[in-house]
Structures are given as structure tokens and as C-alpha cells.
Motif scaffolding. Structure first.
Motif, PDB file in Angstrom:
ATOM      1  N   SER A 437       0.811  -1.228   0.000  1.00 12.01           N
ATOM      2  CA  SER A 437       0.000   0.000   0.000  1.00 12.01           C
ATOM      3  C   SER A 437       0.838   1.269   0.000  1.00 12.01           C
ATOM      4  O   SER A 437       0.472   2.252   0.642  1.00 12.01           O
ATOM      5  N   ARG A 438       1.960   1.258  -0.682  1.00  9.71           N
ATOM      6  CA  ARG A 438       2.784   2.465  -0.732  1.00  9.71           C
ATOM      7  C   ARG A 438       1.961   3.633  -1.285  1.00  9.71           C
ATOM      8  O   ARG A 438       1.358   3.535  -2.341  1.00  9.71           O
ATOM      9  N   GLY A 439       1.950   4.719  -0.546  1.00 11.92           N
ATOM     10  CA  GLY A 439       1.202   5.898  -0.972  1.00 11.92           C
ATOM     11  C   GLY A 439      -0.262   5.867  -0.610  1.00 11.92           C
ATOM     12  O   GLY A 439      -1.039   6.709  -1.079  1.00 11.92           O
ATOM     13  N   ALA A 440      -0.682   4.925   0.249  1.00 14.47           N
ATOM     14  CA  ALA A 440      -2.105   4.809   0.596  1.00 14.47           C
ATOM     15  C   ALA A 440      -2.462   5.739   1.750  1.00 14.47           C
ATOM     16  O   ALA A 440      -1.742   5.838   2.740  1.00 14.47           O
ATOM     17  N   MET A 441      -3.607   6.393   1.596  1.00 16.63           N
ATOM     18  CA  MET A 441      -4.138   7.250   2.654  1.00 16.63           C
ATOM     19  C   MET A 441      -5.437   6.702   3.227  1.00 16.63           C
ATOM     20  O   MET A 441      -5.941   7.202   4.221  1.00 16.63           O
ATOM     21  N   THR A 442      -5.992   5.676   2.581  1.00 20.34           N
ATOM     22  CA  THR A 442      -7.242   5.103   3.085  1.00 20.34           C
ATOM     23  C   THR A 442      -7.371   3.649   2.657  1.00 20.34           C
ATOM     24  O   THR A 442      -7.005   3.287   1.527  1.00 20.34           O
ATOM     25  N   LEU A 443      -7.833   2.817   3.569  1.00 21.68           N
ATOM     26  CA  LEU A 443      -8.189   1.415   3.295  1.00 21.68           C
ATOM     27  C   LEU A 443      -9.566   1.218   3.909  1.00 21.68           C
ATOM     28  O   LEU A 443      -9.699   1.010   5.106  1.00 21.68           O
ATOM     29  N   ALA A 455     -11.471  -1.028  -0.257  1.00 22.72           N
ATOM     30  CA  ALA A 455     -10.997  -0.072  -1.254  1.00 22.72           C
ATOM     31  C   ALA A 455      -9.699   0.536  -0.740  1.00 22.72           C
ATOM     32  O   ALA A 455      -9.677   1.178   0.309  1.00 22.72           O
ATOM     33  N   LEU A 456      -8.608   0.306  -1.460  1.00 23.41           N
ATOM     34  CA  LEU A 456      -7.287   0.797  -1.076  1.00 23.41           C
ATOM     35  C   LEU A 456      -6.919   1.940  -2.001  1.00 23.41           C
ATOM     36  O   LEU A 456      -6.648   1.738  -3.184  1.00 23.41           O
ATOM     37  N   GLY A 457      -6.939   3.168  -1.462  1.00 22.71           N
ATOM     38  CA  GLY A 457      -6.634   4.341  -2.266  1.00 22.71           C
ATOM     39  C   GLY A 457      -5.153   4.634  -2.285  1.00 22.71           C
ATOM     40  O   GLY A 457      -4.476   4.541  -1.259  1.00 22.71           O
ATOM     41  N   SER A 458      -4.625   5.004  -3.442  1.00 23.02           N
ATOM     42  CA  SER A 458      -3.195   5.273  -3.581  1.00 23.02           C
ATOM     43  C   SER A 458      -2.963   6.620  -4.247  1.00 23.02           C
ATOM     44  O   SER A 458      -3.661   6.993  -5.189  1.00 23.02           O
ATOM     45  N   ASP A 459      -1.934   7.345  -3.736  1.00 23.00           N
ATOM     46  CA  ASP A 459      -1.554   8.610  -4.349  1.00 23.00           C
ATOM     47  C   ASP A 459      -0.620   8.410  -5.530  1.00 23.00           C
ATOM     48  O   ASP A 459      -0.392   9.338  -6.307  1.00 23.00           O
ATOM     49  N   TYR A 460      -0.054   7.214  -5.688  1.00 23.83           N
ATOM     50  CA  TYR A 460       0.981   6.994  -6.684  1.00 23.83           C
ATOM     51  C   TYR A 460       0.543   6.141  -7.872  1.00 23.83           C
ATOM     52  O   TYR A 460       1.196   6.140  -8.909  1.00 23.83           O
ATOM     53  N   THR A 461      -0.543   5.420  -7.722  1.00 27.99           N
ATOM     54  CA  THR A 461      -0.945   4.512  -8.794  1.00 27.99           C
ATOM     55  C   THR A 461      -2.459   4.336  -8.752  1.00 27.99           C
ATOM     56  O   THR A 461      -3.159   5.075  -8.049  1.00 27.99           O
ATOM     57  N   PHE A 462      -2.959   3.363  -9.491  1.00 24.47           N
ATOM     58  CA  PHE A 462      -4.394   3.089  -9.474  1.00 24.47           C
ATOM     59  C   PHE A 462      -4.808   2.591  -8.096  1.00 24.47           C
ATOM     60  O   PHE A 462      -4.056   1.885  -7.411  1.00 24.47           O
ATOM     61  N   GLN A 484      -7.663  10.443  -8.540  1.00 23.15           N
ATOM     62  CA  GLN A 484      -6.483  11.198  -8.152  1.00 23.15           C
ATOM     63  C   GLN A 484      -6.483  11.460  -6.647  1.00 23.15           C
ATOM     64  O   GLN A 484      -7.427  12.021  -6.103  1.00 23.15           O
ATOM     65  N   ALA A 485      -5.416  11.045  -5.975  1.00 19.39           N
ATOM     66  CA  ALA A 485      -5.222  11.298  -4.548  1.00 19.39           C
ATOM     67  C   ALA A 485      -6.494  11.024  -3.748  1.00 19.39           C
ATOM     68  O   ALA A 485      -7.049  11.922  -3.111  1.00 19.39           O
ATOM     69  N   SER A 503     -13.700  10.208  -2.858  1.00 22.43           N
ATOM     70  CA  SER A 503     -13.274  11.607  -2.786  1.00 22.43           C
ATOM     71  C   SER A 503     -11.868  11.742  -3.355  1.00 22.43           C
ATOM     72  O   SER A 503     -11.059  10.810  -3.300  1.00 22.43           O
ATOM     73  N   SER A 504     -11.563  12.896  -3.908  1.00 21.94           N
ATOM     74  CA  SER A 504     -10.262  13.134  -4.531  1.00 21.94           C
ATOM     75  C   SER A 504      -9.711  14.471  -4.061  1.00 21.94           C
ATOM     76  O   SER A 504     -10.378  15.502  -4.181  1.00 21.94           O
ATOM     77  N   PHE A 505      -8.480  14.442  -3.552  1.00 23.35           N
ATOM     78  CA  PHE A 505      -7.853  15.666  -3.054  1.00 23.35           C
ATOM     79  C   PHE A 505      -7.320  16.531  -4.190  1.00 23.35           C
ATOM     80  O   PHE A 505      -7.134  17.727  -4.029  1.00 23.35           O
ATOM     81  N   LYS A 506      -7.073  15.919  -5.360  1.00 25.79           N
ATOM     82  CA  LYS A 506      -6.475  16.664  -6.458  1.00 25.79           C
ATOM     83  C   LYS A 506      -7.294  16.652  -7.747  1.00 25.79           C
ATOM     84  O   LYS A 506      -6.920  17.301  -8.721  1.00 25.79           O
ATOM     85  N   GLY A 507      -8.376  15.887  -7.774  1.00 22.82           N
ATOM     86  CA  GLY A 507      -9.153  15.786  -9.007  1.00 22.82           C
ATOM     87  C   GLY A 507     -10.643  15.830  -8.743  1.00 22.82           C
ATOM     88  O   GLY A 507     -11.099  16.407  -7.753  1.00 22.82           O
ATOM     89  N   LYS A 508     -11.384  15.199  -9.606  1.00 20.31           N
ATOM     90  CA  LYS A 508     -12.835  15.202  -9.500  1.00 20.31           C
ATOM     91  C   LYS A 508     -13.312  14.066  -8.591  1.00 20.31           C
ATOM     92  O   LYS A 508     -12.744  12.978  -8.587  1.00 20.31           O
ATOM     93  N   THR A 509     -14.362  14.344  -7.843  1.00 20.41           N
ATOM     94  CA  THR A 509     -14.980  13.323  -7.002  1.00 20.41           C
ATOM     95  C   THR A 509     -15.824  12.407  -7.887  1.00 20.41           C
ATOM     96  O   THR A 509     -16.601  12.879  -8.719  1.00 20.41           O
TER      97      THR A 509
END
Length: 521
Positions: A437-443, A455-462, A484-485, A503-509
Motif C-alpha cells: 500500500s505504498r502511498g495509501a491514505m485510506t483502506l 478499497a485501497l486508495g493510492s496517491d501513486y498509482t491506481f 487522483q489522490a 473523494s479526490s484531493f487533487k481531481g474530480k470526485t
């Protein structure tokens, strides 16, 4: 070449050779007499053929019985018997065909008896019997079917039809071999899968999403720090999408948490600047208005809001991630919310999770400066007290609890290293799975009926969606989505449809819809 007048024999033969089925209108075709081959027995009402591959194309219009037995057919083609609309009995026993086309029996509205016995049929096309409105008896003996997803329609049709049908035996899959199709328990699990498709895209960034129901309507509160809004959406039952309902403005809003108490709706709005506030929905204004402030001295950098109830009393806790943070529990006292308990300070808490462990109330606090700690509710003092921790799990950003098959699980999000899935074993939480989960902010765990996901969210990849495998008792990769993010994933159900917000910190929700795909179609 001119045709001889009189007699009719040579003329009829010539027409047969030229393929009169295509050259003369149907009204004339049905009145022509057929020349019966030596392997057949023909009358005005019936034709019986043994050991022949011949199918009559020009017959009397009132033919009601056709038997083609021990023939050499390789398949039953589309509309092969549609020129015999008066057929009531069709016997196709002991032929060599393995293929039956979709419209093989089209137009046979008066057919009452159909026999496909003793062939090499392993599958029937979906709804192949749809035109047989008068069917009384169907004989499928001597064939063994692949009882897989392609047979699901036949399984359902057998349960609904009023016709008498012989036993349908299975040759596979192995678990159904030599069993009757009617004895298969269900195809629901094997013949359906799920998917996530984009339903709606919201043209703004966000960091958290919360959902609530009020007066039979479904609402969503979205925190938008860059736009300094807490956007409230409602489900439109006509347009079948989420539309804007109200907007609470503020400064660097990082969380919007709805609280329903009796007939009142509150929203806790957590802000990085200007203090946090609580809003209440005002029926007369048809909007949310400020209800009370949350003191800045206690909460300076809110990172998470968790709502819970203990003994019919309503609480919420705000996790404070500042260096001198003071995570605080608030309680409703019929007039407002007041600070009830300060949990601890100097630990930079990132997340709070309320969880019932063996019938006792607990809070799990994750922190950037220590392993997650577990606080237990003391019934005497009516306060949370330190109980234990989750060892060897430093730098956990968030902890979420969920249940499957009466077992309690935790998902622990880590930005560096592997995130973890843990299960309660009546004494402690034990690891069952590690997820890169490198770059993950939420699981985030979520479920729709019997389908359980992470759902594993990543800032670096899909971002990855995992699905629970009941047999292996582990989560397996299910689908990749691009957000995105991503900062949160939230499940929302309405009008018998299931969605989850990303939710997306850098793009569209993005709003994804969870759909069920029937593999038998």
C-alpha cells in the motif's frame, strides 16, 4: 424451357429441383404435394422418416405430425420447421445433432409434443422454447447437459413451465455430474459477478464523504477544503442521480459529519482554521444554520470525526492531529453538545474508530507517534480508559472496523509499508493479510449484501478494490479504479441501488455504482 401442360408430375419435379420453397408464395407452397422418399412414410397429416437426413420443405398445410428418427442431422438450424405452422407433434429422436440454433423452433405455436431424446445435446440456447405456447410434453432423455451458467435459464424455465419435462441429467461440472438439473441448489453465486461503473462525476475536489437518511430521503455531505464548502447532496428519485441540496461555507473544511437526534439533523463541520462548528437543519429556512461552536483551545487540527452511541446516549469524538492535539469526546445533553472527555494529548492522532468488542464499547485511536491504542468504556466512571494496543503497527493513518459472518475485523491503513487486515480471536487482534500500500491514505471496508470489499486508495498509482473470497478467507484483487489522490471511500444505498463515493484531493470526485452482472446471459 417450357413446361408440359397436364399431368403435373414433371412440372412439380422441376419446381422441386429449382427450390420452389423460395420461388413460390407460401399460400401456394402449402398446397403442393410432397414426393415421399423411400425412407419415409407420408400421409396428408403426418410424415415419419427413419435413417434419413431429409426435411420436407413442401408439404400439405395441415401437416400435424413429423418424425425424423435415427437421422444424420448435425444441427437443427434456425426456423427449420417454421414452414410447418400446424405441427402438433415433432419427434427428433436418436439423431446425431449436437447443436440447436436459437430460433430452431420459431413459429411452432401449436406444437404440443417435442422429443429431442437420445441425441448428443449438452446445451440449449437461451429461450429456445419461447414460441412453444402450446407445449404439453418435452422429452430430453438420453442427453447429458453441462449444468453451468449457460444452463441457468433452463433451470429457471423448468421451475416455471407447466409442461411435463423428462429429467435433465448433468454431465458437468464435476460437482453436479449425474445429478438432475432440478436438484441444483442455485446458480446465483456461480453465475453472477459484480462490477463498479462510473455513475456520476462531481466537478470538484473533496477529502471526506458522509451519508445520512432523513424523512425517507438519502443525503451526502462532502467536505471540500479548496472550495471552503461542506456540500450537501440529495438523491433525485426522478433523475436518478445526486444533486445539490445545500452548501455550508467555512474555512479549510476537512470533515462533515451528520448526526441525527430524534427529528433533528446536525452536521459537525471540522475546519483547520477559524474553529470547528455544528450546524442544524432549520425547516423554516430549509437550510443548515449554525447551531454552536467547538472551542478552538481543544481542537486545532481535526483529522477525523467518529459518531457513536453508548446506552442510548449520543457521542462523537474528534481526533486532533496537531503536535499539541487533544482528541476530545463530545456528548449530547438535549440542548447541545459539550466536551465530555479529553482522551490524551501530544500524540498527533489521525483517526478514531468506535468498535464493539465482545459486547463492550471501545475506541481505537491511531497516531503518527505510537501504535494504535485501544480504550475501553468503563461503566462505573462512564469514561474511556486505556485498555491495550495493537503491537508492531507503527505509523497507522486510519483504523476501520467491519464484520463478516459474525467475525470482527480491522483494516489498518499505512502510507509506507503494507496495510493490514486483522481479525479478533476473542483475546486479541491477529493479522490475516498484508496488502502492499505504498502511498495509501485510506483502506476502507464496505459491503453490499453478501459482497464484502476493501478499497485501497493510492496517491501513486491506481486504487485497488479487493473482494472477500469465502473459500480462501482472504481478500483478492477485484478491480482497479483511477481516482487522483483518494482520501475516502463511502458506501451509499438508495432506491435499491448501491453506490460508493471516491473523494479526490487533487481531481474530480467520482460516484461508482455497484452492479450485478449475470454471466448466464
Amino acid at each position: 424451357m417450357a413446361l408440359r401442360r397436364g399431368g403435373g408430375g414433371p412440372g412439380l419435379l422441376l419446381l422441386l429441383l429449382l427450390g420452389t420453397a423460395c420461388l413460390i408464395p407460401p399460400s401456394a407452397q402449402v398446397r403442393r404435394l410432397v414426393r415421399c422418399p423411400a425412407t419415409c412414410s407420408c400421409t396428408k397429416e403426418s410424415i415419419i422418416c427413419v435413417g434419413s437426413s431429409w426435411v420436407p420443405r413442401i408439404v400439405p398445410g395441415d401437416i400435424s405430425s413429423l418424425s425424423l428418427v435415427n437421422g444424420t442431422f448435425s444441427e437443427i438450424k434456425d426456423r427449420m420447421f417454421s414452414h410447418l405452422p400446424s405441427l402438433q407433434l415433432l419427434l427428433l429422436n436418436s439423431n446425431s445433432f449436437t447443436v440447436i440454433r436459437d430460433d430452431a423452433f420459431a413459429g411452432l405455436f401449436h406444437l404440443e409434443y417435442l422429443s429431442l431424446a437420445n441425441n448428443h445435446i449438452k446445451a440449449l440456447p437461451r429461450d429456445v422454447f419461447s414460441d412453444l405456447d402450446s407445449l404439453i410434453e418435452l422429452d430430453l432423455r438420453g442427453n447429458k447437459f453441462e449444468c453451468d451458467c449457460k444452463a441457468k435459464w433452463l433451470y429457471l424455465w423448468l421451475k416455471m413451465t407447466n409442461s411435463t419435462v423428462s429429467d435433465v441429467l448433468c454431465i458437468g461440472p464435476p460437482e453436479y455430474q449425474e445429478k438432475k438439473l432440478n436438484d441444483v441448489t442455485s446458480f446465483d453465486y456461480e453465475c453472477t459477478t459484480t462490477d463498479f461503473v462510473v455513475h456520476q462525476t462531481l466537478p470538484y475536489q473533496s477529502v471526506s464523504v458522509d451519508t445520512f437518511n432523513s424523512k425517507n430521503d438519502v443525503y451526502v455531505a462532502i467536505a471540500q477544503p479548496s472550495m471552503e464548502n461542506c456540500m450537501v447532496l440529495e438523491w433525485d428519485h426522478i433523475e436518478m442521480n445526486f444533486r445539490s441540496y445545500d452548501n455550508i461555507t467555512g474555512q479549510s473544511i476537512v470533515g462533515c459529519k451528520a448526526i441525527l437526534i430524534e427529528d433533528q439533523v446536525f452536521v459537525v463541520v471540522a475546519q483547520l482554521f477559524g474553529g470547528s462548528h455544528i450546524y442544524r437543519y432549520d425547516e423554516s429556512w430549509t437550510k443548515f444554520v449554525k447551531f454552536q461552536d467547538i472551542e478552538v483551545s481543544r481542537i486545532s487540527k481535526p483529522n477525523d470525526i467518529e459518531l457513536f452511541q453508548i446506552e442510548d446516549e449520543t457521542f462523537f469524538v474528534i481526533a486532533d492531529s496537531s503536535k499539541a492535539g487533544l482528541s476530545t469526546v463530545y456528548k449530547w445533553n438535549s440542548k447541545g453538545f459539550y466536551s465530555y472527555q479529553s482522551l490524551h494529548e501530544w500524540f498527533r492522532d489521525t483517526d478514531a474508530e468506535f468498535v464493539d468488542i465482545d459486547g463492550k464499547s471501545h475506541l481505537i485511536l491511531s497516531s503518527r507517534s505510537q501504535v494504535p491504542i485501544i480504550l475501553q468504556w468503563n461503566k462505573s466512571s462512564k469514561k474511556f480508559v486505556p485498555h491495550s494496543d495493537i503491537p508492531n503497527m507503527e505509523d497507522v493513518l486510519a483504523v476501520k472496523s467491519f464484520r463478516m459472518q459474525n467475525a470482527l475485523y480491522l483494516s489498518l491503513t499505512r502510507f509506507i509499508g503494507d496495510s493490514r487486515v486483522m481479525r479478533w480471536n476473542s483475546k486479541q487482534f491477529v493479522e490475516i493479510q498484508a496488502l502492499p500500500s505504498r502511498g495509501a491514505m485510506t483502506l476502507q471496508p464496505f459491503s453490499f449484501k453478501e459482497n464484502h470489499y476493501l478499497a485501497l486508495g493510492s496517491d501513486y498509482t491506481f486504487s485497488q478494490i479487493y473482494q472477500w473470497d469465502k473459500e480462501k478467507q482472504l481478500f483478492k484483487k477485484f478491480k482497479e479504479i483511477y481516482v487522483q489522490a483518494p482520501r475516502s471511500f463511502t458506501a451509499v444505498s438508495t432506491d435499491r441501488r448501491d453506490f460508493f463515493f471516491a473523494s479526490s484531493f487533487k481531481g474530480k470526485t467520482k460516484i461508482f455504482e455497484h452492479i450485478v452482472v449475470d454471466l448466464s446471459l
